[in-house]
Design a protein around this motif. Sequence first.
Motif, short mmCIF file in Angstrom:
data_model
loop_
_atom_site.label_atom_id
_atom_site.label_comp_id
_atom_site.label_asym_id
_atom_site.label_seq_id
_atom_site.Cartn_x
_atom_site.Cartn_y
_atom_site.Cartn_z
N ASP A 184 50.45 81.17 100.59
CA ASP A 184 51.02 80.52 101.77
C ASP A 184 52.27 81.22 102.27
O ASP A 184 52.67 81.06 103.43
CB ASP A 184 51.35 79.05 101.46
CG ASP A 184 50.10 78.21 101.24
OD1 ASP A 184 49.02 78.65 101.68
OD2 ASP A 184 50.21 77.13 100.63
N LEU A 185 52.91 82.00 101.41
CA LEU A 185 54.12 82.72 101.81
C LEU A 185 53.80 83.91 102.71
O LEU A 185 54.69 84.49 103.33
CB LEU A 185 54.87 83.22 100.56
CG LEU A 185 55.33 82.13 99.58
CD1 LEU A 185 55.96 82.77 98.36
CD2 LEU A 185 56.31 81.19 100.25
N PHE A 186 52.51 84.27 102.80
CA PHE A 186 52.12 85.45 103.56
C PHE A 186 51.31 85.10 104.81
O PHE A 186 50.60 85.94 105.36
CB PHE A 186 51.31 86.40 102.67
CG PHE A 186 52.08 86.92 101.50
CD1 PHE A 186 52.88 88.05 101.62
CD2 PHE A 186 52.05 86.27 100.27
CE1 PHE A 186 53.60 88.53 100.54
CE2 PHE A 186 52.78 86.73 99.19
CZ PHE A 186 53.56 87.87 99.32
N VAL A 187 51.43 83.85 105.27
CA VAL A 187 50.61 83.42 106.41
C VAL A 187 50.96 84.19 107.69
O VAL A 187 50.14 84.30 108.60
CB VAL A 187 50.75 81.91 106.66
CG1 VAL A 187 50.15 81.11 105.53
CG2 VAL A 187 52.22 81.53 106.88
N ASP A 188 52.19 84.71 107.78
CA ASP A 188 52.59 85.45 108.98
C ASP A 188 52.04 86.87 109.01
O ASP A 188 52.15 87.56 110.02
CB ASP A 188 54.12 85.49 109.09
CG ASP A 188 54.71 84.11 109.35
OD1 ASP A 188 54.05 83.34 110.07
OD2 ASP A 188 55.79 83.81 108.84
N VAL A 189 51.48 87.33 107.90
CA VAL A 189 50.88 88.66 107.85
C VAL A 189 49.41 88.53 108.24
O VAL A 189 48.65 87.82 107.58
CB VAL A 189 50.99 89.28 106.45
CG1 VAL A 189 50.34 90.66 106.42
CG2 VAL A 189 52.45 89.35 106.01
N PRO A 190 48.98 89.22 109.32
CA PRO A 190 47.58 89.09 109.74
C PRO A 190 46.62 89.46 108.61
O PRO A 190 46.89 90.37 107.81
CB PRO A 190 47.47 90.11 110.89
CG PRO A 190 48.87 90.28 111.37
CD PRO A 190 49.75 90.12 110.18
N ALA A 191 45.52 88.74 108.55
CA ALA A 191 44.54 88.98 107.48
C ALA A 191 44.08 90.43 107.49
O ALA A 191 43.81 91.03 106.43
CB ALA A 191 43.36 88.03 107.64
N SER A 192 43.98 91.02 108.68
CA SER A 192 43.51 92.41 108.79
C SER A 192 44.48 93.40 108.16
O SER A 192 44.11 94.53 107.85
CB SER A 192 43.30 92.76 110.26
OG SER A 192 44.52 92.64 110.98
N ALA A 193 45.73 92.98 107.98
CA ALA A 193 46.74 93.88 107.42
C ALA A 193 46.91 93.71 105.92
O ALA A 193 47.67 94.45 105.29
CB ALA A 193 48.09 93.65 108.12
N ARG A 194 46.22 92.74 105.34
CA ARG A 194 46.37 92.49 103.91
C ARG A 194 45.34 93.27 103.10
O ARG A 194 44.20 93.44 103.51
CB ARG A 194 46.19 91.00 103.61
CG ARG A 194 47.17 90.10 104.34
CD ARG A 194 46.94 88.65 103.96
NE ARG A 194 47.38 87.75 105.01
CZ ARG A 194 47.13 86.45 105.01
NH1 ARG A 194 46.41 85.92 104.03
NH2 ARG A 194 47.57 85.69 106.00
N LEU A 195 45.77 93.73 101.95
CA LEU A 195 44.85 94.42 101.05
C LEU A 195 43.95 93.40 100.35
O LEU A 195 44.42 92.35 99.90
CB LEU A 195 45.62 95.21 100.00
CG LEU A 195 46.36 96.46 100.46
CD1 LEU A 195 47.17 97.05 99.32
CD2 LEU A 195 45.38 97.49 101.00
#
Length: 446
Positions: free
Chosen positions: A25-36
């Motif tokens: 939940d701490l990474f919700v601002d990072v678009p899913a496309s940018a996550r490994l």
Amino acid sequence: MRYLPLNGADRAQMLATIGVKSVDDLFVDVPASARLTAPVNLPRYAGEMEVEAQIRAMAAKNLSPSRVPFFVGAGAYRHHVPSTVDHIIQRSEFLTSYTPYQPEIAQGTLQVLFEFQTQVARLTGMPVANASLYDGSTAAAEGVLMAQRITKRNKAVMSGGLHPHYTHTVETLAHAVGMETEALTPAVDAEAEVLKHIDKDTACVVVQTPNVFGTATDLTKIAAAAQAAGALLIVVVTEVMSLGLLKSPGEMGADIVAVEGQSIGVPLSFGGPYVGLFAAKEKYLRQMPGRLCGETVDADGERGFVLTLSTREQHIRRDKATSNICTNSGLCALAFSIHMSLLGQEGLKRVAKINYAKAHALKDQLAVIAGVDVLTPRFFNEFTVKLPKSAAEVVEALASKGILGGVPFTRLHKDEAFDNHLIIAVTETVSDTDMSAFVAALKEVL
């Protein structure tokens, strides 16, 4: 053996305290496309020689500013830095030094910072300067917060000539303290528009000269208008070399000055670390961010240096701090000060004149190319042209010919109206051969 100080219960308690269900939940601002979704695609192991060879091959894909004609600026500039600078800053007493927590013991560090402050004050035409900040953009943002404290007002007006990255940095910090920002529409000659937006709620007016398009402007009228309305004038300078030739912000009536000092002593370094110069009128001294070193006399009558002001959150109660910047760019400030000492006042003027002459020589050559319209009316070493096609496409085409031909304005500010605008910088490192190659390649590309 890994050391894991927190167990599952500890982590659950921390997550509950901050009000989220999981670490994800701490990474919700990072678009899913940018996550490994899997480990980085790298071999699990390799020999040192194999890694070096692969890294060298990757690095060879870059077009280095030192190997090709280079006309990129827009806030970061390639200037010649004498080898003496690197030699001195790598001495162990400088390279290993950090914030002096028992400052008066570190007399050498304090003296360097004191001399640096003196140089910045003279360059900017202001009575006091601090011991540096992170870079020009955060210095500008700190200036806006300082203006809020001084005026007790809550609105900052930012010129359309302010570098968009600086605008975004100011907006980020201002938002955190609930301050209103009014960013004016980008314009090549933008300062006259600023006068229309100063009112009784304005804490400060932020203007840049030379601005992001290269336009140099006398800000005396804006200073008078701002101060008549009870607001402060913050002058931003992204090309500190221009202060060797142009009227200083202090001469134009600035209350606060924020400068990117990278051009003197600090290489491009892929965008950092750089060094922020910060100066102000003496009556605002106690509201300045960062640290300030002073000169005194010890018990034996000998000259000595002290940390006069350090109103940072490290040293006093956080609610009393003027800044949460926890350090100054000490090593970069030292590099700046060494280079500035090597140049001296006359040397700085000579280099500045070379920059001016070379930039205007290139402008004259480009102005006669069909379809190229020079937009910047008066400039130091940087100007903007309007091309008959996309500036981004032109820059890519020039790069394929081994020329780094400038910065498309749309890289800084996404707006189709500026799609054909190209910002071109010319410093003393650009040769006549470089300029001829650029002109010839541009004609081919267009």
